[in-house]
Design a protein around this motif. Structure first.
Motif, PDB file in Angstrom:
ATOM      1  N   THR A 114      -6.727  -0.232  -6.384  1.00 50.93           N
ATOM      2  CA  THR A 114      -6.540  -1.304  -5.390  1.00 50.93           C
ATOM      3  C   THR A 114      -7.799  -1.464  -4.539  1.00 50.93           C
ATOM      4  OG1 THR A 114      -4.161  -0.969  -5.301  1.00 50.93           O
ATOM      5  CG2 THR A 114      -5.186  -2.029  -3.409  1.00 50.93           C
ATOM      6  N   GLU A 125       3.773   1.849  -3.023  1.00 45.41           N
ATOM      7  CA  GLU A 125       2.721   2.649  -3.627  1.00 45.41           C
ATOM      8  C   GLU A 125       1.575   1.722  -4.004  1.00 45.41           C
ATOM      9  OE1 GLU A 125       3.120   6.366  -6.406  1.00 45.41           O
ATOM     10  OE2 GLU A 125       3.270   4.551  -7.620  1.00 45.41           O
ATOM     11  N   ALA A 126       0.391   2.100  -3.617  1.00 43.92           N
ATOM     12  CA  ALA A 126      -0.773   1.267  -3.916  1.00 43.92           C
ATOM     13  C   ALA A 126      -1.053   1.291  -5.409  1.00 43.92           C
ATOM     14  CB  ALA A 126      -1.994   1.758  -3.138  1.00 43.92           C
ATOM     15  N   HIS A 132       7.536   5.544   3.290  1.00 41.05           N
ATOM     16  CA  HIS A 132       7.223   6.741   2.520  1.00 41.05           C
ATOM     17  C   HIS A 132       6.657   6.360   1.159  1.00 41.05           C
ATOM     18  CE1 HIS A 132       9.091   9.471   5.403  1.00 41.05           C
ATOM     19  NE2 HIS A 132      10.116   8.628   5.470  1.00 41.05           N
ATOM     20  N   GLN A 133       5.524   6.967   0.852  1.00 43.80           N
ATOM     21  CA  GLN A 133       4.879   6.652  -0.425  1.00 43.80           C
ATOM     22  C   GLN A 133       5.768   7.065  -1.594  1.00 43.80           C
ATOM     23  OE1 GLN A 133       1.091   8.505  -0.927  1.00 43.80           O
ATOM     24  NE2 GLN A 133       0.743   7.679  -2.976  1.00 43.80           N
ATOM     25  N   GLY A 134       5.835   6.224  -2.562  1.00 43.95           N
ATOM     26  CA  GLY A 134       6.611   6.500  -3.759  1.00 43.95           C
ATOM     27  C   GLY A 134       8.076   6.133  -3.661  1.00 43.95           C
ATOM     28  N   ARG A 140       0.840  -1.186   0.000  1.00 43.88           N
ATOM     29  CA  ARG A 140       0.000   0.000   0.000  1.00 43.88           C
ATOM     30  C   ARG A 140       0.884   1.247   0.000  1.00 43.88           C
ATOM     31  NH1 ARG A 140      -2.533  -3.736  -1.241  1.00 43.88           N
ATOM     32  NH2 ARG A 140      -4.493  -4.512  -0.339  1.00 43.88           N
ATOM     33  N   ASP A 141       0.265   2.408   0.242  1.00 41.75           N
ATOM     34  CA  ASP A 141       1.021   3.657   0.109  1.00 41.75           C
ATOM     35  C   ASP A 141       2.085   3.820   1.192  1.00 41.75           C
ATOM     36  OD1 ASP A 141      -0.257   4.452  -2.156  1.00 41.75           O
ATOM     37  OD2 ASP A 141      -1.791   5.612  -1.119  1.00 41.75           O
ATOM     38  N   THR A 142       1.872   3.261   2.381  1.00 35.35           N
ATOM     39  CA  THR A 142       2.850   3.448   3.458  1.00 35.35           C
ATOM     40  C   THR A 142       3.192   2.144   4.162  1.00 35.35           C
ATOM     41  OG1 THR A 142       1.070   3.960   5.014  1.00 35.35           O
ATOM     42  CG2 THR A 142       2.092   5.825   3.869  1.00 35.35           C
TER      43      THR A 142
END
Length: 1485
Positions: free
Chosen positions: A936, A931-932, A901-903, A848-850
Motif C-alpha cells: 500500500t 488490514e492494509a 484492530h488489525q486483521g 489501513r491496519d487500524t
C-alpha cells in the motif's frame, strides 16, 4: 580305392598337399582363432596329417594279419585231410566226430571272417566320406584363394590408375572444411576430465587448432594438462583434472586451402558447496553431477517478472528475460526452456545467446537486425504441461548512411546451391518514410576473407537473384543492399555460409571395399565402361522465368564418361532458325544456368551440349518456347482495414487479404496521428497474417491505419485508411451493482438506492436496468425500459401490503452486465415516522491496519425536520454489540474510524438525526477487513524541479480501465481552476496552481476498477509552509547539500572531513578553512573534490592535539552558494582524538583473524535463540570452533567464514542449555576468542525476549468445551513454564487447583475449569510479562458466553447417550422405485430407537390416509412396511418416512415412478440406498 590310400597319404606329405591344407586353413578358421593370435594358424594341417598317417598304418597291419591267417588255415586243412585219407587206424565213429568238429570250427571261422569283413567295410565307407569332405574343403579353399587374388589384382589396378589420375581426382574432390558434428558444452565438477569432440570433413584434410577464450592452446606450456588427438576426421581435446580456472569458451578452427570453419562450446567447472554436493555413483571414486536431461516429471511454473513489448533499433543489444518460480526447486533437474519467434524455434547462434537457471530464463541479442523482429514466446516444458509468455520485439531501421536511403533488406536465404551458382532471396524493407526501392545490389564474400564483391552491375528489381561465377568447393556468404533515389541502404544481415558444390555428386559416390577393413570412395563413373564422348543432357527445361533472366535446368548425361564434364548453352529466337552460343567464353559445370540479356517480348528456345576433353556431345532436345516475363505480379492492395481497442497503448488492426496475392511475403502496417498526415511504420519486417497488434501508441491519441501487401516483385498500393480510433483500454461489460436499499415508501411506490459496480468495464456506466417481482412469484418484470443514470429510482404501481424483491444490472458501451443478486423482500407500507430514514450507499476507502474512511449519502426520507447530523456505529462481524464511533453527531457525510484492530473484520451502519431523534439505521455494510493491502502506498507531497507544489500517488494494481479521481474533503475536484491533474501510466499528480491558505484541507485519491486502492493526505499549515519554503529554495537556487560537513575515522586512525552536495557543475569552486585560516592540498591535508558525485573531502593522516578548532567548507557554483561548519572543541575534540588512537591500535589487532563483532544474541521470529558473531581477515586455513563449557560443540555444518557471519541456533531454549559458549578463530597469524555465558541474568533476559515474541504472537483466548468442563486456551509460538505468566479471574490471580488447573504445552497455555458452576462466571485474563510490557488476552465468560459454553458442556455429556438412543433407520430404503401400473408395491425397512420410535409416512409432504390401497405395518416396534395395492399413475411422487423419539430421529425420502403397461420403462439412474436426513430432538417433540 583302398590301394590308393597309401599313395595319397604318405608319411611325408608332398608340397601340393601342404599347400592344399594351407589354403583350407585360411578359409575355415574358427572364431576363437581369429580373435586370439597365440593359436597356430596351421594346426588343422598337422591334425589332418596325423589322422591320415594313423589310418594308413592300421590298414596295412590289418591286411597283413588277414593274409597270414588265411595261409595258416589252408595248410592245416590240407594236413588234416591227408592224415584222414592216409591213416586207417581211426574208427568210423571217431572220424565222424572229427569231421563234425572240423566243420564247426570252419563255420566259426567263416562267421568271424564275415563280421571282420563287414566291420572293415564300415570303416572303409566312413573313410571315403571323410575323404570326400576333405576334397570339397580343399576345392573351396582354392576358390576363396583365387577370389582374393582377383580382388588384390583389381585393387592394384585401381591404385595404379588412381596414381595417374590423382591430380584430376583431387581437384574434383577438393572442398572447403565442413563441420558434421559440432562441439557440445559441458558442466563438470572439479578434478574431473573433460573431453571435447567434433567431426570435420574437407579436402585437402583441414588443419585444426584449439583456442581457449580466443587464445591458442599450447600443449608444451602446460605438459599433461591438454591432450589433442585427430583420427578419421574426429578431433578431440581432453582437459585433464579440470579446475575452476578451466571455465571458459573453447573453440576449434579447421582450415584448408578452400576455406575455414569454426565451432565453440562452453566448459563450466563447478566447485563443491555444502548445499550442492555431487551425486556419488556406486563404485565410482569421483562425484558426478546429476543428469541435465529433462526428466519426465511434473513442475509447477509461475512467471514472477515477464518481459514486455520491447522497442529497439538495429545494431543495439537487448535481453528478453523472465523471472520464474519453479516448484519443486531441484538444483540439478529442471524443466526445458524453449524460445520461439513467430512460432519458429529459436536456436543459439552468433547473434543470439540463451540462459536458463537460477530462477530466470533469458534470450540475449548481441547485434539486432530487423530479421529479429517478431512475436517471442518463452515456453517452459515439463510433464505438467507448457507454461508460456509472449511479447513482441520491434526492431527499427538504423540511421541510414545517406539521408533518405531505404532501410536494409532482411531474411536473406540461399537456395539451390550448385558448383558455380546459387539463388539468393530476401524480403524488401518498409519504405513508409522514404522513396520507393528501385532495385537491389547483391554482394558475396568468400568465407575466411573480408573481400566483398558486388554480383550485379545494375540493380535487380525483384527479391530474388541467381549468383553465378562461384568457384567449386569454396564457401560463400551473401548480403543485399536496397537502392532508391536518395542512395544505397545499409547491408542486410549476412546469410549463412553456403558451399559451391553439386549435391548430385554425393549420390554418385560409391565405396569399394578392400581386404580387411579398408575401403576407398570413388565416383560411379570410375566403374563405367570406356565411354569417351559424353551423351547429350536430358530433361532440359526452364525452372524459373522472370523479366530479366531465365534459369535453365537439366539432368547430366548417362553415360557421362570419366573425364570432368562441362556444358554449353545455345539459344534461338523462335522462327529464326539460327543458334547462338550463350556461354562461349565461360564453361558451365553445374546442370543449371541463368540466361540474361533476353529481348523483351520475344520467345526463345534453348538446347544444351555436354563436353569433356574427348569432344562435344550432340545437342539436347529443344525446350518449349520461353518468353522472359515476370510470372508473378505485384499484389493488389489489401481490403477493408478495421482497428479496435486493445490496451491503453495498443490497437488491434485487422484487414481483408488482397484479391491478387501471388506468393505473398507478408504485410506492412502504417499508422498516422489523425489530422497530421505523417505516416510512420508500425512493423519493420513483413508479418504473415492479417491481424496485428500495434504497440507503443500514445494513450488518448487518435490514429488511423493503412496496410500494404508485399511479395518478391514489390509492394502493393496502400489500402484504404481505417476509421479514426482513440487509443484506450478495451471495453467490457460492467460488474453487477450491489447493496440494494429501500430509501422511502408511501404505500404505492418504493424508492430504491444501490451501490455502483466495483468494475466499470473501462467505459462510463450509461445507466441501470431494474427488474421486480412480487413475493412467491417466479417471473421477473421490467421496471424501466430505458436505462436510468442515477443510482436512485422510485418504483410506482405497487400494491400496499405486498412484498417485493428487486435486481439491477448496469450497462455501458460494451453491453449489459450481469444482474445483481435479488434484494431482500421489501414490504410496501407507508413511512410516517418523524425520524429520518436510513442513509445509503455506504462506501469505504483508505483501509489501513487500524483505520478506514467511511462515506455515505443523505437519507431520501428526512422525517418531520431536516437532518442535522449522523452517528456511525460498528461491530465485529457476527459478534458483539454495536459501538458508536462519534459521541457527537457529525455534519459531514464522511468519517475516519480509528483504533480498530488489525486483521479483524467489521461491519458498519449510519444513523441520521433530526429534531425528532435518531432515525432508522442504514443497511449493514459489507464486511471490511481492517488490514492494509501489501505494498500500500500513500499520497506524497513534493516540489518539482521548477518549484511547483504537487501531491503524487502511484498505483501498481491499476488495470487498463482504471481512472484516478482526486477529491478535496471527499468531494470530486473536477475542473477546479486552482488545480491541475497530470496522469501518466500508473502515476498521477495533483498540482497547486496558486498555493495559499485556501488550499488547506484533506485531499484524497481513489483508483477505479481496483480492489479499493485509495489514499488521503492532510495539508495542514505546517506542511504547506514546508512546501512553500522548498518551492522558494528551488525558485531561488542555493546549492543543496545531501550531507553537512562531517568527520569519519578510518581504520588506521586517519580522519576524513567531508560533505556532499546534491549537484556540482564543472565550474564549481570550494575551499577548506580551519580556525579562520584557509588550507590547501598538501601531504598533511589531502583535499579533493568529485564533482560528479558532489563529494568534497579532506583527509588528515595524523590527528593530534594541535588540530582542535572549527572546520568550515565554502562552496560557490554560479549564483548559488552554501557552506557548512563543524566545531571540534573540548569533549567533542577529545572524543575524536581518542577514537583515532583506538582505531590505530585496532588496526594492529586486525592483521590476523579477528572478530569484527563479538558474540551477541537475539531471538528469531520462531522463538529460537541465535548466537551471532562476525569475523574478518580469515582465509582457508583459518579454523573456527564453537565450544560449550570448553567442550567442542558439534553443529550440522561449519560456518562459511567467507561470508563473515557465524551463527549458532539454540532452538526452544531451556535450562539444559546453560553454560559458557565460546567462539574461537585461529591460524598461523594468531587467534581471537569471544565468550558469552548463558546463565543468570543473560538466561532471564533470553526468556523475557522469548516472552516478548510469544506474547506478540499470542492468539485471543478461545473456549474449548470438554466432557470434564470448560478450557480456556491461548496459542503462541512457544511456551515454557519458566515464562512469567498469570491467569486472573475477576482481576484476582488464579492458583492451580483441582477445580482450576493451569498448564500448557509447547505452543499453548491453558486454564481448565472442572465442573463449572455459577461462581466460575466472569472475566478471565491471561498475562505474559516480557520484562517491560504485559501481554494480555481477556475473555468475558459470563452471560450468553457462559451459558452457551455450559450448555455445550452439558450437551457433550448427554450427546453420546442421545446419539445412541435416537430413532434411526437400520435397514434403508432405495431412493428411486420404478413400477408398472397394477402391481403391488411393498417398501420395508428396519428401525431402532429407545424408547421405541414413532413411525409416520408422508406422500408429497402430506400424511397418508390408510386404506385398503395404502396399508402400514409395524412389527415388534422394529420392522416397518408400506404396501400399495394396485399401483396407479396417481401414486407417483415423493414418499417420506419419519422415525423419531424424544432423542431425535431421521427422515428418508423415496421417489416412486409408475409407468403404464406397454410403455417403455423410464430411463432412471440405478437405485441407491436413500440417505436419511437428521431430525433434531427439538423437532421430534
Amino acid at each position: 580305392m583302398l590301394g590308393s590310400v597309401p599313395t595319397l597319404c604318405p608319411s611325408q606329405p608332398s608340397k601340393s598337399t601342404v599347400e592344399t591344407h594351407t589354403k583350407m586353413s585360411l578359409v575355415a578358421v574358427p572364431f576363437y582363432q581369429k580373435r586370439h593370435k597365440h593359436f597356430d594358424q596351421s594346426y588343422r594341417n598337422t591334425q589332418t596329417r596325423y589322422l591320415l598317417d594313423e589310418y594308413a598304418a592300421k590298414k596295412r597291419a590289418s591286411t597283413r594279419s588277414s593274409s597270414q591267417k588265411s595261409f595258416t588255415q589252408e595248410s592245416s586243412s590240407e594236413r588234416a585231410s591227408s592224415q584222414t585219407s592216409l591213416g586207417r587206424t581211426t574208427c568210423r565213429l571217431c572220424a565222424k566226430r572229427l569231421n563234425a568238429e572240423s566243420e564247426e570250427e570252419h563255420e566259426r571261422k567263416r562267421r568271424y571272417q564275415s563280421l571282420e569283413a563287414s566291420y572293415g567295410e564300415a570303416k572303409r565307407e566312413r573313410f571315403l566320406r571323410e575323404l570326400a569332405e576333405l576334397e570339397e574343403n580343399v576345392h573351396l579353399a582354392r576358390s576363396h584363394a583365387q577370389s582374393k587374388l582377383d580382388r588384390y589384382a583389381i585393387q592394384q589396378m585401381v591404385e595404379d590408375k588412381l596414381a595417374w589420375e590423382r591430380p584430376t581426382f583431387e581437384e574434383r574432390m577438393s572442398r572447403a572444411p565442413e563441420i558434421l558434428v559440432r562441439l557440445r558444452s559441458h558442466t563438470v565438477w572439479e578434478r574431473m576430465n573433460v573431453k571435447l569432440c567434433f567431426t570435420v570433413q574437407g579436402f585437402p584434410t583441414p588443419v585444426v587448432q584449439w583456442y581457449k577464450d580466443g587464445i591458442l592452446i599450447c600443449q608444451a606450456e602446460e605438459p599433461g594438462k591438454y591432450r589433442i588427438e585427430s583420427k578419421y576426421g574426429v578431433h578431440t581435446l581432453e582437459i585433464n583434472r579440470a579446475d575452476f580456472d578451466d571455465t571458459a569458451t573453447y573453440s576449434a578452427v579447421a582450415t584448408n586451402a578452400h576455406g575455414q570453419v569454426s565451432t565453440n562450446a562452453a566448459v563450466v567447472v563447478r566447485r563443491f558447496r555444502g548445499d550442492e554436493e555431487p551425486f556419488h555413483s556406486v563404485g565410482l571414486p569421483i562425484g558426478l553431477p546429476l543428469s541435465s536431461v529433462i526428466p519426465y516429471m511434473h513442475f509447477d511454473v509461475q512467471f514472477l517478472e515477464k518481459f514486455g513489448v520491447t522497442f529497439r533499433r538495429e545494431g543495439e543489444t537487448v535481453t528478453l528475460k523472465c523471472t520464474l518460480l519453479v516448484t519443486p526447486e531441484l538444483k540439478r533437474v529442471q524443466p526445458r526452456a524453449e524460445w520461439y519467434r513467430d512460432d519458429v524455434l529459436v536456436k543459439e547462434s552468433k547473434w543470439t545467446k540463451m540462459f536458463f537457471g537460477e530462477g530466470q530464463a533469458s534470450l540475449s541479442f548481441s547485434h539486432l537486425n530487423k530479421d529479429d523482429e517478431g512475436l517471442y514466446t518463452l515456453r517452459i516444458v515439463s510433464r505438467g504441461g507448457i507454461n508460456e509468455h509472449s511479447a513482441f520485439l520491434f526492431v527499427r531501421d538504423a540511421d541510414p548512411l545517406v539521408t533518405g536511403a531505404p532501410g536494409a533488406p532482411m531474411d536473406l536465404q540461399c537456395h539451390d546451391a550448385n558448383r558455380d551458382y546459387v539463388i539468393v532471396t530476401w524480403k524488401p524493407p518498409n519504405t513508409t518514410t522514404e522513396s520507393p526501392v528501385i532495385g537491389y545490389f547483391i554482394d558475396r564474400c568468400e568465407v575466411g576473407t573480408d573481400n566483398w564483391i558486388q554480383c550485379n552491375d545494375a540493380p535487380v528489381k525483384i527479391c530474388k537473384y541467381p549468383v553465378t561465377g562461384l568457384f567449386e568447393g569454396r564457401s560463400y556468404i551473401f548480403r543485399v543492399r536496397a537502392v532508391n533515389n536518395a542512395g544505397v541502404s545499409r547491408p542486410s544481415r549476412v546469410s549463412e555460409a553456403v558451399a559451391a558444390l553439386d549435391p548430385i555428386d554425393l549420390k554418385r559416390l560409391q565405396a569399394v571395399h578392400l581386404e580387411g577393413d579398408k575401403e576407398i570412395v570413388v565416383y560411379q563413373d570410375e566403374l563405367e565402361g570406356d565411354a569417351q564422348i559424353p551423351g547429350p543432357p536430358t530433361n532440359v527445361h526452364a525452372s524459373e522465368i522472370s523479366r530479366t533472366y531465365v534459369v535453365l535446368s537439366w539432368d547430366p548425361p548417362v553415360p557421362r564418361g570419366k573425364e570432368p564434364l562441362m556444358y554449353f548453352i545455345e539459344k534461338s529466337v523462335v522462327g529464326s532458325g539460327s543458334w547462338q552460343r550463350v556461354n562461349a567464353q565461360t564453361a558451365v559445370r553445374s546442370p543449371r544456368y541463368a540466361v540474361f540479356d533476353l529481348a523483351e517480348g520475344k520467345s526463345y528456345v534453348f538446347r544444351v551440349l555436354s563436353a569433356n576433353k574427348h569432344g562435344l556431345s550432340e545437342p539436347s532436345e529443344i525446350t518449349s518456347p520461353v518468353q522472359a516475363q515476370d510470372t508473378i505480379v505485384i499484389p493488389s492492395a489489401p481490403g477493408r482495414v478495421l482497428a479496435s481497442r486493445n490496451t491503453k497503448t495498443s490497437v488491434v488492426v485487422q484487414w481483408e487479404p488482397p484479391k491478387q496475392q501471388d506468393d505473398l511475403l507478408g504485410y506492412y502496417v502504417d499508422c498516422c496521428v489523425a489530422g497530421s498526415n505523417v505516416w510512420e511504420p508500425c512493423n519493420h519486417k513483413p508479418i504473415g497474417y492479417n491481424r496485428f497488434v500495434v504497440h507503443g501508441l500514445t494513450t488518448g491519441e487518435q490514429y488511423i491505419f493503412r496496410v500494404k501487401a508485399v511479395n518478391a516483385v514489390g509492394t502493393s498500393e496502400n489500402s484504404q485508411e481505417s476509421d479514426v480510433i482513440k487509443v484506450q483500454a478495451a471495453l467490457t461489460v460492467p460488474s453487477y451493482p450491489y447493496g440494494i436499499t429501500l430509501l422511502n415508501c408511501d404505500g404505492h411506490s418504493m424508492t430504491l438506492g444501490w451501490k455502483v459496480p466495483k468494475f466499470s468495464g473501462g467505459a462510463p456506466i450509461l445507466g441501470y436496468y431494474i427488474d421486480k417481482r412480487e413475493a412467491h412469484h417466479k417471473n421477473w418484470h421490467e421496471v424501466n425500459a430505458a436505462p436510468i443514470q442515477e443510482r436512485i429510482l422510485t418504483v410506482y404501481g405497487l400494491t400496499e401490503g405486498s412484498s417485493y424483491e428487486f435486481k439491477i444490472a448496469a450497462t455501458n458501451l460494451a453491453g449489459i452486465g450481469q444482474p445483481s443478486d435479488p434484494s431482500e423482500l421489501f414490504k410496501c407500507e407507508a413511512w410516517t415516522m418523524p425520524e429520518p430514514g436510513p442513509a445509503y450507499d455506504l462506501t469505504f476507502c483508505e483501509v489501513r491496519d487500524t483505520s478506514l474512511v467511511m462515506l455515505w449519502k443523505a437519507p431520501v426520507y428526512s422525517g418531520s425536520s431536516p437532518v442535522s447530523g449522523y452517528f456511525v456505529d460498528y461491530r465485529e462481524e457476527d459478534a458483539g454489540e454495536w459501538v458508536t464511533v462519534n459521541e457527537a453527531t457529525t455534519a459531514n457525510r464522511y468519517l475516519k474510524v480509528s483504533d480498530l484492530h488489525q486483521g479483524k473484520t467489521y461491519v458498519f451502519r449510519v444513523r441520521a438525526v433530526n429534531a425528532s431523534g435518531v432515525g432508522k439505521p442504514s443497511d449493514t455494510s459489507e464486511p471490511v477487513l481492517v488490514e492494509a493491502r501489501p505494498g500500500t502506498k500513500e499520497i506524497s507531497a513534493g516540489v518539482d524541479e521548477e518549484g511547483n507544489i504537487y501531491l503524487s500517488f502511484d498505483c501498481q494494481e491499476m488495470t487498463d480501465a482504471s481512472q484516478f479521481t482526486w477529491c478535496k474533503s471527499y468531494e470530486d475536484i473536477g475542473d477546479n481552476e486552482r488545480f491541475k491533474v497530470e496522469t501518466v501510466g500508473d502515476h498521477s499528480k495533483l498540482y497547486f496552481k496558486h498555493p495559499d491558505k485556501e488550499d488547506l484541507g484533506t485531499y484524497s485519491v481513489s483508483v477505479s476498477d481496483t480492489d479499493g486502492v485509495s489514499s488521503s493526505f492532510v495539508l495542514d499549515p505546517q506542511e504547506l509552509e514546508r512546501l512553500m519554503a522548498l518551492s522558494n529554495e528551488i525558485k531561488n537556487p542555493t546549492i543543496p547539500l545531501k550531507s553537512e560537513l562531517a568527520y569519519e575515522i578510518f581504520d588506521k586512525g586517519q580522519v576524513r572531513f567531508w560533505l556532499q552536495a546534491e549537484h556540482l557543475s564543472p565550474d564549481a569552486s570550494y575551499r577548506f578553512i580551519i580556525n579562520d585560516r584557509e588550507v590547501s592540498d598538501s601531504e598533511t591535508h589531502k583535499i579533493k573534490c568529485d564533482k560528479a558525485t558532489g563529494i568534497i573531502e579532506m583527509v588528515m593522516d595524523r590527528f593530534t592535539v594541535e588540530n582542535e578548532g572549527t572546520y568550515t567548507v565554502q562552496i560557490h557554483d554560479g549564483n548559488a552558494k552554501n557552506q557548512s561548519s563543524l566545531v571540534l572543541i573540548g569533549d567533542a575534540f577529545r572524543a575524536v582524538l581518542d577514537e583515532a588512537e583506538f582505531q590505530r591500535k585496532e588496526f594492529l589487532r586486525k592483521q590476523g583473524p579477528h572478530f569484527a563483532e563479538y558474540l551477541h544474541w537475539d531471538v528469531t521470529e520462531d522463538c529460537d535463540v541465535r548466537l551471532v558473531c562476525k569475523v574478518a581477515n580469515t582465509k582457508k586455513e583459518t579454523v573456527f570452533k564453537w565450544l560449550k563449557d570448553d567442550v567442542l560443540y558439534e553443529t550440522e555444518k561449519l560456518p562459511d567464514l567467507e561470508k563473515g557471519v557465524c551463527e549458532l541456533l539454540i532452538p526452544k531454549l531451556s535450562k539444559k542449555d546453560h553454560g559458557e559458549y565460546k567462539a574461537t578463530l585461529k591460524d598461523e597469524r594468531g587467534q581471537d576468542v569471544s565468550v558469552l555465558e548463558i546463565a543468570g541474568k543473560v538466561y532471564d533476559d533470553m526468556i523475557l525476549a522469548m516472552s516478548r515474541v510469544c506474547g506478540a504472537s499470542a492468539s485471543p483466548l478461545k473456549i474449548l468445551c470438554t466432557p470434564e468442563g470448560i478450557r480456556l486456551q491461548c496459542f503462541m509460538k512457544y511456551f515454557t513454564e519458566e515464562m512469567k505468566v498469570n491467569w486472573y479471574h475477576k482481576d484476582a490471580k488464579v492458583a492451580s487447583s483441582e477445580h482450576m488447573r493451569i498448564g500448557g504445552s509447547e505452543d499453548m497455555a491453558w486454564l481448565q475449569i472442572c465442573e463449572p458452576t455459577e461462581k466460575d462466571k466472569g472475566k478471565y485474563t491471561f498475562e505474559i510479562f516480557d520484562g517491560k510490557d504485559n501481554h494480555q488476552r481477556s475473555l468475558d465468560l459470563s452471560g450468553q458466553a457462559f451459558d452457551e459454553a455450559f450448555a455445550e458442556f452439558q450437551q457433550l455429556k448427554a450427546a453420546a447417550f442421545a446419539e445412541k438412543n435416537r430413532g434411526k433407520v437400520v435397514g434403508g430404503l432405495p431412493d428411486v422405485v420404478t413400477i408398472m401400473e397394477g402391481k403391488t408395491l411393498n417398501l420395508t425397512c428396519t428401525v431402532f430407537g429407545n424408547p421405541d420410535p414413532e413411525v409416520v409416512w408422508f406422500k408429497n409432504d402430506k400424511d397418508i390416509e390408510l386404506s385398503e390401497h395404502f396399508s402400514v405395518k409395524v412389527e415388534q416396534a422394529k420392522y416397518v412396511s408400506l404396501t400399495i395395492k394396485g399401483v396407479t399413475s396417481e401414486d407417483s411422487g415423493k414418499y417420506s418416512m419419519n422415525v423419531k423419539n424424544k432423542y431425535g430421529g431421521e427422515k428418508i425420502d423415496v421417489t416412486i415412478s409408475v409407468y403404464k403397461h406397454g410403455e417403455k420403462i423410464p430411463d432412471v439412474s440405478p437405485p441407491q440406498q436413500a440417505k436419511p436426513k437428521l431430525i433434531p430432538a427439538s423437532a421430534s417433540q
